[in-house]
Design an enzyme around this catalytic site. Structure first.
Site, PDB file in Angstrom:
ATOM      1  N   TRP A  26     -53.536  66.815 -58.047  1.00  0.00           N
ATOM      2  CA  TRP A  26     -52.731  68.032 -57.946  1.00  0.00           C
ATOM      3  C   TRP A  26     -52.385  68.366 -56.488  1.00  0.00           C
ATOM      4  CZ3 TRP A  26     -55.202  73.524 -58.510  1.00  0.00           C
ATOM      5  CH2 TRP A  26     -54.198  74.505 -58.444  1.00  0.00           C
ATOM      6  N   ASP A  55     -56.154  61.572 -62.466  1.00  0.00           N
ATOM      7  CA  ASP A  55     -55.374  62.550 -63.211  1.00  0.00           C
ATOM      8  C   ASP A  55     -54.194  63.051 -62.371  1.00  0.00           C
ATOM      9  OD1 ASP A  55     -55.594  64.560 -65.669  1.00  0.00           O
ATOM     10  OD2 ASP A  55     -55.083  65.761 -63.908  1.00  0.00           O
ATOM     11  N   TYR A  60     -46.803  67.614 -60.105  1.00  0.00           N
ATOM     12  CA  TYR A  60     -47.647  67.685 -58.908  1.00  0.00           C
ATOM     13  C   TYR A  60     -46.851  67.287 -57.660  1.00  0.00           C
ATOM     14  CZ  TYR A  60     -51.734  68.291 -61.971  1.00  0.00           C
ATOM     15  OH  TYR A  60     -52.645  68.754 -62.899  1.00  0.00           O
ATOM     16  N   ARG A 130     -48.637  72.015 -70.839  1.00  0.00           N
ATOM     17  CA  ARG A 130     -48.930  73.397 -71.277  1.00  0.00           C
ATOM     18  C   ARG A 130     -48.201  73.651 -72.581  1.00  0.00           C
ATOM     19  NH1 ARG A 130     -51.638  77.216 -68.307  1.00  0.00           N
ATOM     20  NH2 ARG A 130     -52.206  76.479 -66.226  1.00  0.00           N
ATOM     21  N   ASN A 160     -54.371  72.953 -71.691  1.00  0.00           N
ATOM     22  CA  ASN A 160     -54.192  74.412 -71.745  1.00  0.00           C
ATOM     23  C   ASN A 160     -53.762  74.896 -73.129  1.00  0.00           C
ATOM     24  OD1 ASN A 160     -54.646  74.786 -68.800  1.00  0.00           O
ATOM     25  ND2 ASN A 160     -52.733  73.644 -68.633  1.00  0.00           N
ATOM     26  N   SER A 212     -60.329  72.036 -62.231  1.00  0.00           N
ATOM     27  CA  SER A 212     -60.852  72.940 -61.186  1.00  0.00           C
ATOM     28  C   SER A 212     -62.302  73.348 -61.439  1.00  0.00           C
ATOM     29  CB  SER A 212     -59.959  74.180 -61.048  1.00  0.00           C
ATOM     30  OG  SER A 212     -58.688  73.848 -60.567  1.00  0.00           O
TER      31      SER A 212
HETATM   32  P1  NAP Z   1     -61.673  71.635 -57.503  1.00  0.00           P
HETATM   33  O1  NAP Z   1     -62.513  70.447 -57.192  1.00  0.00           O
HETATM   34  O2  NAP Z   1     -62.218  72.761 -58.313  1.00  0.00           O
HETATM   35  O3  NAP Z   1     -61.138  72.284 -56.152  1.00  0.00           O
HETATM   36  C1  NAP Z   1     -60.719  71.508 -55.081  1.00  0.00           C
HETATM   37  C2  NAP Z   1     -60.580  72.425 -53.902  1.00  0.00           C
HETATM   38  O4  NAP Z   1     -61.887  72.837 -53.483  1.00  0.00           O
HETATM   39  C3  NAP Z   1     -59.913  71.764 -52.711  1.00  0.00           C
HETATM   40  O5  NAP Z   1     -59.031  72.685 -52.108  1.00  0.00           O
HETATM   41  C4  NAP Z   1     -61.078  71.468 -51.803  1.00  0.00           C
HETATM   42  O6  NAP Z   1     -60.741  71.505 -50.434  1.00  0.00           O
HETATM   43  C5  NAP Z   1     -62.003  72.607 -52.100  1.00  0.00           C
HETATM   44  N1  NAP Z   1     -63.380  72.221 -51.769  1.00  0.00           N
HETATM   45  C6  NAP Z   1     -64.086  71.199 -52.286  1.00  0.00           C
HETATM   46  N2  NAP Z   1     -65.312  71.150 -51.723  1.00  0.00           N
HETATM   47  C7  NAP Z   1     -65.365  72.161 -50.837  1.00  0.00           C
HETATM   48  C8  NAP Z   1     -66.361  72.646 -49.958  1.00  0.00           C
HETATM   49  N3  NAP Z   1     -67.566  72.081 -49.890  1.00  0.00           N
HETATM   50  N4  NAP Z   1     -66.079  73.743 -49.199  1.00  0.00           N
HETATM   51  C9  NAP Z   1     -64.863  74.350 -49.276  1.00  0.00           C
HETATM   52  N5  NAP Z   1     -63.871  73.925 -50.100  1.00  0.00           N
HETATM   53  C10 NAP Z   1     -64.124  72.844 -50.862  1.00  0.00           C
HETATM   54  O7  NAP Z   1     -60.390  71.065 -58.242  1.00  0.00           O
HETATM   55  P2  NAP Z   1     -58.799  71.337 -58.141  1.00  0.00           P
HETATM   56  O8  NAP Z   1     -58.250  70.601 -56.978  1.00  0.00           O
HETATM   57  O9  NAP Z   1     -58.522  72.788 -58.211  1.00  0.00           O
HETATM   58  O10 NAP Z   1     -58.354  70.689 -59.491  1.00  0.00           O
HETATM   59  C11 NAP Z   1     -58.788  69.363 -59.797  1.00  0.00           C
HETATM   60  C12 NAP Z   1     -57.801  68.670 -60.671  1.00  0.00           C
HETATM   61  O11 NAP Z   1     -57.665  69.336 -61.915  1.00  0.00           O
HETATM   62  C13 NAP Z   1     -56.367  68.624 -60.137  1.00  0.00           C
HETATM   63  O12 NAP Z   1     -56.202  67.655 -59.137  1.00  0.00           O
HETATM   64  C14 NAP Z   1     -55.613  68.272 -61.386  1.00  0.00           C
HETATM   65  O13 NAP Z   1     -55.723  66.899 -61.643  1.00  0.00           O
HETATM   66  C15 NAP Z   1     -56.371  69.067 -62.435  1.00  0.00           C
HETATM   67  N6  NAP Z   1     -55.673  70.341 -62.742  1.00  0.00           N
HETATM   68  C16 NAP Z   1     -55.080  70.445 -63.966  1.00  0.00           C
HETATM   69  C17 NAP Z   1     -54.402  71.607 -64.303  1.00  0.00           C
HETATM   70  C18 NAP Z   1     -53.766  71.697 -65.653  1.00  0.00           C
HETATM   71  O14 NAP Z   1     -53.030  72.664 -65.912  1.00  0.00           O
HETATM   72  N7  NAP Z   1     -54.015  70.766 -66.531  1.00  0.00           N
HETATM   73  C19 NAP Z   1     -54.303  72.675 -63.390  1.00  0.00           C
HETATM   74  C20 NAP Z   1     -54.929  72.534 -62.144  1.00  0.00           C
HETATM   75  C21 NAP Z   1     -55.631  71.365 -61.835  1.00  0.00           C
HETATM   76  P3  NAP Z   1     -60.759  70.122 -49.563  1.00  0.00           P
HETATM   77  O15 NAP Z   1     -59.605  69.344 -50.069  1.00  0.00           O
HETATM   78  O16 NAP Z   1     -60.600  70.599 -48.162  1.00  0.00           O
HETATM   79  O17 NAP Z   1     -62.062  69.442 -49.813  1.00  0.00           O
END
Ligand code: NAP
Length: 304
Positions: A26, A55, A60, A130, A160, A212
């Site tokens: 994403w 994924d 994206y 979605r 979703n 997330s």
């Molecule tokens: P996440 O792993 O919950 O969050 C990632 C975020 O957390 C990044 O901005 C990362 O920053 C930060 N982070 C990680 N470790 C950290 C730490 N120790 N300290 C501070 N910040 C930290 O996952 P997500 O990126 O939100 O979502 C993961 C995946 O879910 C997406 O890539 C996508 O494939 C999927 N998704 C699907 C939908 C849907 O509608 N189906 C919607 C949203 C997401 P850094 O990059 O700086 O580490």
């Protein structure tokens, strides 16, 4: 006292299998390193850590629609053999600012465009991104059937979707065809426990895919001393982490995996070291009481 640990076993996604922790694209094209080399480095870190489902989605990269797939497609082209190392998942059906279109015409065209951008001839797992209630479930079913029958995708799933929407679409597909529902789930967003989404996946014996799992980073920047539900969640996670020399991120990730043995959680860090470290979530242990303390912190009131 019983100790809870994440189930490390591989998850069944229809006829496919994957690691319980996946890597999501994403955020791949939204930083200042939106290029194929950086996309490769991050994905390599995930694959090396065992995270073998990647994924992505057509949307994206937005406002650069398709950019995440495009740069990853360049990485796949530049690295022969890379494609075979993963189960590749993508999604269609979101086109900002509409925002949703799951018509047969759009889903098929979106999937074909994803295949082109990704430089691949098959998407292993294709999701309807979605729910679009303007398109009857029967038409969505027709699109998914067509994509599967043509060999453009191996398995189909939704994201979703409410439990009732999942039931309706799966029934129109003939039953047992949808292989996953991908939903936001983390210590910050515990709704799937209460709204039937986790039960729905168990009812259909399909994988619950959590997006997330670190609350999109919000759980990690949260001050644990703040007098709020989020503050108390962070404090409860830290208590478990400190006892085991773990990070708050890994405890949050482990908490999602412990919630049900058939969860796959998709992380999204852009930092290869963090991606690698998050595989240590499998080593996290917590007691039942510690698990439920995270639930109580989220609810703001104790469990009866
Ligand atoms: P996440 O792993 O919950 O969050 C990632 C975020 O957390 C990044 O901005 C990362 O920053 C930060 N982070 C990680 N470790 C950290 C730490 N120790 N300290 C501070 N910040 C930290 O996952 P997500 O990126 O939100 O979502 C993961 C995946 O879910 C997406 O890539 C996508 O494939 C999927 N998704 C699907 C939908 C849907 O509608 N189906 C919607 C949203 C997401 P850094 O990059 O700086 O580490």
């Amino acid at each position: 006292m019983s100790v809870l640990k994440p189930n490390r076993g591989r998850r069944q996604i229809g006829r496919l299998q994957c690691n319980p922790i996946s890597y999501g694209h994403w955020r791949l094209a939204n930083g200042d390193d939106a290029n194929a080399e950086a996309a490769y480095r991050k994905t390599r870190a995930a694959l090396d850590a065992g995270m073998d489902m990647i994924d992505t989605a057509a949307v994206y990269g937005f406002p650069n629609f398709g950019l995440a797939e495009e740069i990853f497609g360049q990485a796949l082209k530049a690295n022969p053999g890379l494609r075979d190392e993963m189960l590749l998942a993508s999604k269609g059906g979101i086109i900002p600012p509409t925002p949703y279109d799951s018509s047969k015409q759009h889903l098929v065209a979106s999937c074909e465009a994803s295949l082109r951008r990704l430089n691949t001839d098959v998407i292993d797992l294709f999701y309807v991104h979605r729910p679009d209630w303007l398109t009857p479930h029967a038409e969505v079913a027709e699109a998914l059937r067509l994509l599967k029958d043509s060999g453009k995708v191996k398995e189909v799933a939704v994201s979703n979707y409410l439990p009732s929407q999942f039931d309706a679409l799966d029934a129109l597909l003939g039953g047992g065809v949808l292989v996953a529902n991908q939903i936001e789930f983390s210590p910050k967003r515990q709704d799937p426990i209460w709204d039937g989404a986790l039960d729905q996946c168990q009812k259909h014996s399909v994988t619950f895919v959590a997006w997330s799992p670190l609350g999109g980073g919000d759980l990690l920047t949260q001050d644990p001393s703040e007098d709020s539900n989020m503050g108390r969640i962070a404090a409860a996670l830290d208590k478990i982490a400190q006892r085991q020399g773990q990070t708050r991120a890994n405890v949050a990730l482990a908490w999602t995996l412990i919630s049900n043995p058939n969860v796959v959680s998709i992380i999204g860090s852009q930092q290869p070291e963090r991606i690698a470290d998050q595989a240590r979530a499998f080593d996290v242990e917590m007691t039942r009481e510690e698990y439920y303390q995270v639930v109580v912190a989220w609810r703001g009131v104790r469990l009866p």
